[in-house]
Design a protein around this motif. Structure first.
Motif, PDB file in Angstrom:
ATOM      1  N   LEU A  25      10.079  -4.808  13.848  1.00 29.19           N
ATOM      2  CA  LEU A  25      10.955  -5.842  13.288  1.00 29.19           C
ATOM      3  C   LEU A  25      12.106  -6.143  14.245  1.00 29.19           C
ATOM      4  CD1 LEU A  25      11.700  -7.167  10.241  1.00 29.19           C
ATOM      5  CD2 LEU A  25      13.592  -5.592  10.562  1.00 29.19           C
ATOM      6  N   GLY A  26      12.660  -5.079  14.829  1.00 28.29           N
ATOM      7  CA  GLY A  26      13.797  -5.232  15.732  1.00 28.29           C
ATOM      8  C   GLY A  26      13.504  -6.129  16.916  1.00 28.29           C
ATOM      9  N   ASP A  27      12.239  -6.151  17.355  1.00 26.11           N
ATOM     10  CA  ASP A  27      11.859  -7.008  18.485  1.00 26.11           C
ATOM     11  C   ASP A  27      12.198  -8.471  18.188  1.00 26.11           C
ATOM     12  OD1 ASP A  27      10.735  -4.786  19.713  1.00 26.11           O
ATOM     13  OD2 ASP A  27       8.719  -5.199  18.953  1.00 26.11           O
ATOM     14  N   TYR A  28      11.852  -8.910  16.995  1.00 22.61           N
ATOM     15  CA  TYR A  28      12.012 -10.313  16.621  1.00 22.61           C
ATOM     16  C   TYR A  28      13.466 -10.658  16.316  1.00 22.61           C
ATOM     17  CZ  TYR A  28       7.018  -9.805  16.511  1.00 22.61           C
ATOM     18  OH  TYR A  28       5.724  -9.533  16.881  1.00 22.61           O
ATOM     19  N   TYR A  29      14.185  -9.717  15.712  1.00 25.09           N
ATOM     20  CA  TYR A  29      15.602  -9.938  15.450  1.00 25.09           C
ATOM     21  C   TYR A  29      16.371  -9.965  16.770  1.00 25.09           C
ATOM     22  CZ  TYR A  29      15.173  -9.553  10.375  1.00 25.09           C
ATOM     23  OH  TYR A  29      14.874  -9.789   9.057  1.00 25.09           O
ATOM     24  N   CYS A  30      15.950  -9.113  17.696  1.00 24.76           N
ATOM     25  CA  CYS A  30      16.580  -9.059  19.009  1.00 24.76           C
ATOM     26  C   CYS A  30      16.354 -10.369  19.771  1.00 24.76           C
ATOM     27  CB  CYS A  30      16.014  -7.889  19.798  1.00 24.76           C
ATOM     28  SG  CYS A  30      16.735  -7.709  21.439  1.00 24.76           S
ATOM     29  N   MET A  31      15.113 -10.838  19.771  1.00 23.19           N
ATOM     30  CA  MET A  31      14.785 -12.083  20.475  1.00 23.19           C
ATOM     31  C   MET A  31      15.581 -13.261  19.914  1.00 23.19           C
ATOM     32  SD  MET A  31      10.710 -12.000  21.354  1.00 23.19           S
ATOM     33  CE  MET A  31      10.101 -11.522  19.743  1.00 23.19           C
ATOM     34  N   ALA A  32      15.747 -13.287  18.595  1.00 24.45           N
ATOM     35  CA  ALA A  32      16.497 -14.376  17.955  1.00 24.45           C
ATOM     36  C   ALA A  32      17.961 -14.346  18.373  1.00 24.45           C
ATOM     37  CB  ALA A  32      16.369 -14.276  16.438  1.00 24.45           C
ATOM     38  N   ALA A  33      18.549 -13.145  18.444  1.00 24.20           N
ATOM     39  CA  ALA A  33      19.949 -13.017  18.845  1.00 24.20           C
ATOM     40  C   ALA A  33      20.127 -13.408  20.319  1.00 24.20           C
ATOM     41  CB  ALA A  33      20.437 -11.592  18.616  1.00 24.20           C
ATOM     42  N   LYS A  34      19.202 -12.937  21.153  1.00 25.92           N
ATOM     43  CA  LYS A  34      19.284 -13.241  22.590  1.00 25.92           C
ATOM     44  C   LYS A  34      19.120 -14.746  22.854  1.00 25.92           C
ATOM     45  CE  LYS A  34      17.250 -10.363  25.562  1.00 25.92           C
ATOM     46  NZ  LYS A  34      16.200  -9.456  26.102  1.00 25.92           N
ATOM     47  N   VAL A  36      20.269 -17.133  21.247  1.00 28.67           N
ATOM     48  CA  VAL A  36      21.524 -17.883  21.039  1.00 28.67           C
ATOM     49  C   VAL A  36      22.665 -17.284  21.877  1.00 28.67           C
ATOM     50  CG1 VAL A  36      20.819 -18.637  18.741  1.00 28.67           C
ATOM     51  CG2 VAL A  36      22.205 -16.579  18.951  1.00 28.67           C
ATOM     52  N   GLY A  37      22.286 -16.442  22.848  1.00 25.61           N
ATOM     53  CA  GLY A  37      23.269 -15.940  23.807  1.00 25.61           C
ATOM     54  C   GLY A  37      24.015 -14.687  23.398  1.00 25.61           C
ATOM     55  N   LEU A  38      23.485 -13.973  22.405  1.00 21.36           N
ATOM     56  CA  LEU A  38      24.139 -12.746  21.941  1.00 21.36           C
ATOM     57  C   LEU A  38      23.420 -11.522  22.499  1.00 21.36           C
ATOM     58  CD1 LEU A  38      24.622 -13.766  18.220  1.00 21.36           C
ATOM     59  CD2 LEU A  38      26.461 -13.436  19.861  1.00 21.36           C
ATOM     60  N   PRO A  39      24.118 -10.375  22.566  1.00 22.73           N
ATOM     61  CA  PRO A  39      23.429  -9.151  22.984  1.00 22.73           C
ATOM     62  C   PRO A  39      22.401  -8.717  21.946  1.00 22.73           C
ATOM     63  CG  PRO A  39      25.688  -8.672  22.291  1.00 22.73           C
ATOM     64  CD  PRO A  39      25.554 -10.163  22.332  1.00 22.73           C
ATOM     65  N   CYS A  40      21.422  -7.984  22.387  1.00 26.18           N
ATOM     66  CA  CYS A  40      20.335  -7.538  21.502  1.00 26.18           C
ATOM     67  C   CYS A  40      20.857  -6.526  20.486  1.00 26.18           C
ATOM     68  CB  CYS A  40      19.254  -6.898  22.363  1.00 26.18           C
ATOM     69  SG  CYS A  40      17.713  -6.675  21.494  1.00 26.18           S
ATOM     70  N   PRO A  41      20.625  -6.742  19.195  1.00 29.68           N
ATOM     71  CA  PRO A  41      21.045  -5.747  18.201  1.00 29.68           C
ATOM     72  C   PRO A  41      20.311  -4.424  18.384  1.00 29.68           C
ATOM     73  CG  PRO A  41      20.424  -7.827  17.152  1.00 29.68           C
ATOM     74  CD  PRO A  41      19.972  -7.898  18.573  1.00 29.68           C
ATOM     75  N   THR A  95      26.698 -19.239  13.978  1.00 34.81           N
ATOM     76  CA  THR A  95      25.872 -18.348  14.813  1.00 34.81           C
ATOM     77  C   THR A  95      24.721 -17.774  13.995  1.00 34.81           C
ATOM     78  OG1 THR A  95      27.814 -17.758  16.131  1.00 34.81           O
ATOM     79  CG2 THR A  95      25.904 -16.296  16.293  1.00 34.81           C
ATOM     80  N   PHE A  96      25.056 -17.314  12.800  1.00 31.56           N
ATOM     81  CA  PHE A  96      24.011 -16.723  11.962  1.00 31.56           C
ATOM     82  C   PHE A  96      22.943 -17.749  11.624  1.00 31.56           C
ATOM     83  CE2 PHE A  96      22.185 -15.977   7.734  1.00 31.56           C
ATOM     84  CZ  PHE A  96      21.451 -14.841   8.043  1.00 31.56           C
ATOM     85  N   ASP A  97      23.341 -18.979  11.341  1.00 34.65           N
ATOM     86  CA  ASP A  97      22.368 -20.041  11.027  1.00 34.65           C
ATOM     87  C   ASP A  97      21.349 -20.204  12.145  1.00 34.65           C
ATOM     88  OD1 ASP A  97      22.901 -20.856   8.507  1.00 34.65           O
ATOM     89  OD2 ASP A  97      24.219 -22.513   9.038  1.00 34.65           O
ATOM     90  N   LYS A  98      21.834 -20.203  13.388  1.00 34.25           N
ATOM     91  CA  LYS A  98      20.934 -20.356  14.537  1.00 34.25           C
ATOM     92  C   LYS A  98      19.961 -19.178  14.632  1.00 34.25           C
ATOM     93  CE  LYS A  98      24.241 -22.959  17.352  1.00 34.25           C
ATOM     94  NZ  LYS A  98      25.193 -22.856  18.483  1.00 34.25           N
ATOM     95  N   ILE A  99      20.493 -17.977  14.436  1.00 35.11           N
ATOM     96  CA  ILE A  99      19.643 -16.777  14.498  1.00 35.11           C
ATOM     97  C   ILE A  99      18.620 -16.801  13.369  1.00 35.11           C
ATOM     98  CG2 ILE A  99      19.621 -14.251  14.244  1.00 35.11           C
ATOM     99  CD1 ILE A  99      22.429 -14.228  15.480  1.00 35.11           C
ATOM    100  N   PHE A 100      19.105 -17.108  12.172  1.00 39.42           N
ATOM    101  CA  PHE A 100      18.210 -17.080  11.012  1.00 39.42           C
ATOM    102  C   PHE A 100      17.087 -18.099  11.134  1.00 39.42           C
ATOM    103  CE2 PHE A 100      16.960 -18.922   6.919  1.00 39.42           C
ATOM    104  CZ  PHE A 100      16.282 -17.819   6.409  1.00 39.42           C
ATOM    105  N   ARG A 101      17.404 -19.296  11.588  1.00 39.26           N
ATOM    106  CA  ARG A 101      16.371 -20.335  11.710  1.00 39.26           C
ATOM    107  C   ARG A 101      15.231 -19.856  12.607  1.00 39.26           C
ATOM    108  NH1 ARG A 101      20.581 -24.183  11.737  1.00 39.26           N
ATOM    109  NH2 ARG A 101      20.485 -24.417  14.010  1.00 39.26           N
ATOM    110  N   ARG A 102      15.574 -19.154  13.681  1.00 44.55           N
ATOM    111  CA  ARG A 102      14.552 -18.628  14.582  1.00 44.55           C
ATOM    112  C   ARG A 102      13.719 -17.537  13.905  1.00 44.55           C
ATOM    113  NH1 ARG A 102      14.664 -19.856  19.933  1.00 44.55           N
ATOM    114  NH2 ARG A 102      16.329 -21.276  20.568  1.00 44.55           N
ATOM    115  N   ILE A 103      14.383 -16.655  13.186  1.00 47.18           N
ATOM    116  CA  ILE A 103      13.675 -15.561  12.505  1.00 47.18           C
ATOM    117  C   ILE A 103      12.758 -16.116  11.421  1.00 47.18           C
ATOM    118  CG2 ILE A 103      13.989 -13.572  10.957  1.00 47.18           C
ATOM    119  CD1 ILE A 103      16.562 -12.930  12.570  1.00 47.18           C
ATOM    120  N   TYR A 104      13.280 -17.038  10.623  1.00 46.03           N
ATOM    121  CA  TYR A 104      12.492 -17.602   9.520  1.00 46.03           C
ATOM    122  C   TYR A 104      11.274 -18.349  10.053  1.00 46.03           C
ATOM    123  CZ  TYR A 104      11.476 -19.853   5.039  1.00 46.03           C
ATOM    124  OH  TYR A 104      10.858 -20.268   3.879  1.00 46.03           O
ATOM    125  N   SER A 105      11.484 -19.088  11.129  1.00 47.21           N
ATOM    126  CA  SER A 105      10.383 -19.827  11.744  1.00 47.21           C
ATOM    127  C   SER A 105       9.333 -18.873  12.313  1.00 47.21           C
ATOM    128  CB  SER A 105      10.941 -20.722  12.850  1.00 47.21           C
ATOM    129  OG  SER A 105       9.890 -21.338  13.553  1.00 47.21           O
TER     130      SER A 105
END
Length: 253
Positions: A25-34, A36-41, A95-105
């Protein structure tokens, strides 16, 4: 007489039985954060945060908010935000909206999943034998409408009907899921039905409780499989073995 000749319907679980998650799961959450220019959770914190958030959401708003008519995207947005917060990441709304849209998609596509190589041939073999095939899954509507078809599991060629918790308002291990399946198959008698899954609690026991036959798959050599066998369950390693079992002569006929 072989088992397959005694059955009119076979229902089957999805995740862990027909398909599996690719990676963590972390792979996909990490990719979504990265993206949008954020460090990987932190993967471990993210995974633990998600488990807690999902458990809480499923308890408060079961079946993906079915009873309260919560839109699917709203249910998941609440869950994903809580996952990040519990993991120690509290992003601003934009920021969260951008991350979430990627994860949901991503999770609404075939990208995070892989289909076991024996799944499609097995389902087609069943339907070729005249057996009605049903999907019984604790999943939301996107499994039926998007994910399974994208993985090559189509209604009409691999399966005949689905019972998805997000569309029914009940979820496994509620035996009602299996009663709905029997009704949807054409009011088939439980004794003419078999359920295949990978959970003693969610698949085997509730299916048996309504009078269906049941067996368990142990694709990942879980330590629990030993106890499953001790309790009398038929446990097989994959769907090739299930096909062989269904085709062989049964002693208890």
């Amino acid at each position: 007489m072989s088992m397959i000749t005694k059955l009119r319907v076979i229902t089957i679980d999805v995740t862990g039985t027909l398909i599996a998650y690719k990676g963590e799961l972390g792979d996909y959450y990490c990719m979504a954060a990265k993206a949008v220019g954020l460090p990987c959770p932190d993967y471990k914190r993210m995974h633990e945060g998600f488990k807690l958030a999902y458990t809480e959401m499923a308890k408060k708003h079961p079946c993906f908010g079915f009873a309260e008519k919560i839109p699917n995207i709203v249910w998941w947005k609440t869950c994903v935000r809580d996952s990040f917060v519990r993991a120690g990441y509290d992003y601003d709304e934009e920021t969260f909206d951008k991350i979430f849209r990627r994860i949901y998609s991503t999770f609404g596509s075939s990208a995070p999943y892989t289909i076991f190589p024996d799944s499609q041939p097995f389902l087609r073999w069943l339907r070729g034998k005249g057996v009605i095939v049903g999907i019984v899954s604790n999943a939301e509507y996107r499994y039926q409408d998007v994910i399974l078809p994208a993985l090559g599991l189509h209604k009409g060629s691999e399966w005949d009907f689905g019972v998805f918790s997000g569309l029914e308002g009940v979820e496994k291990p509620d035996q009602r899921m299996y009663e709905i399946a029997l009704e949807r198959a054409g009011n088939i008698a439980p004794g003419e039905a078999l359920h295949i899954g990978d959970s003693m609690r969610k698949d085997y026991l509730p299916a048996k409780s309504v009078g269906m036959h049941a067996l368990l798959l142990d694709r990942f050599k879980t330590p629990d499989a030993q106890n499953w066998r001790k309790s009398g369950a038929i446990v097989l390693p994959n769907l090739v073995a299930v096909q062989d079992w269904l085709s062989s002569q049964q002693k208890d006929t």
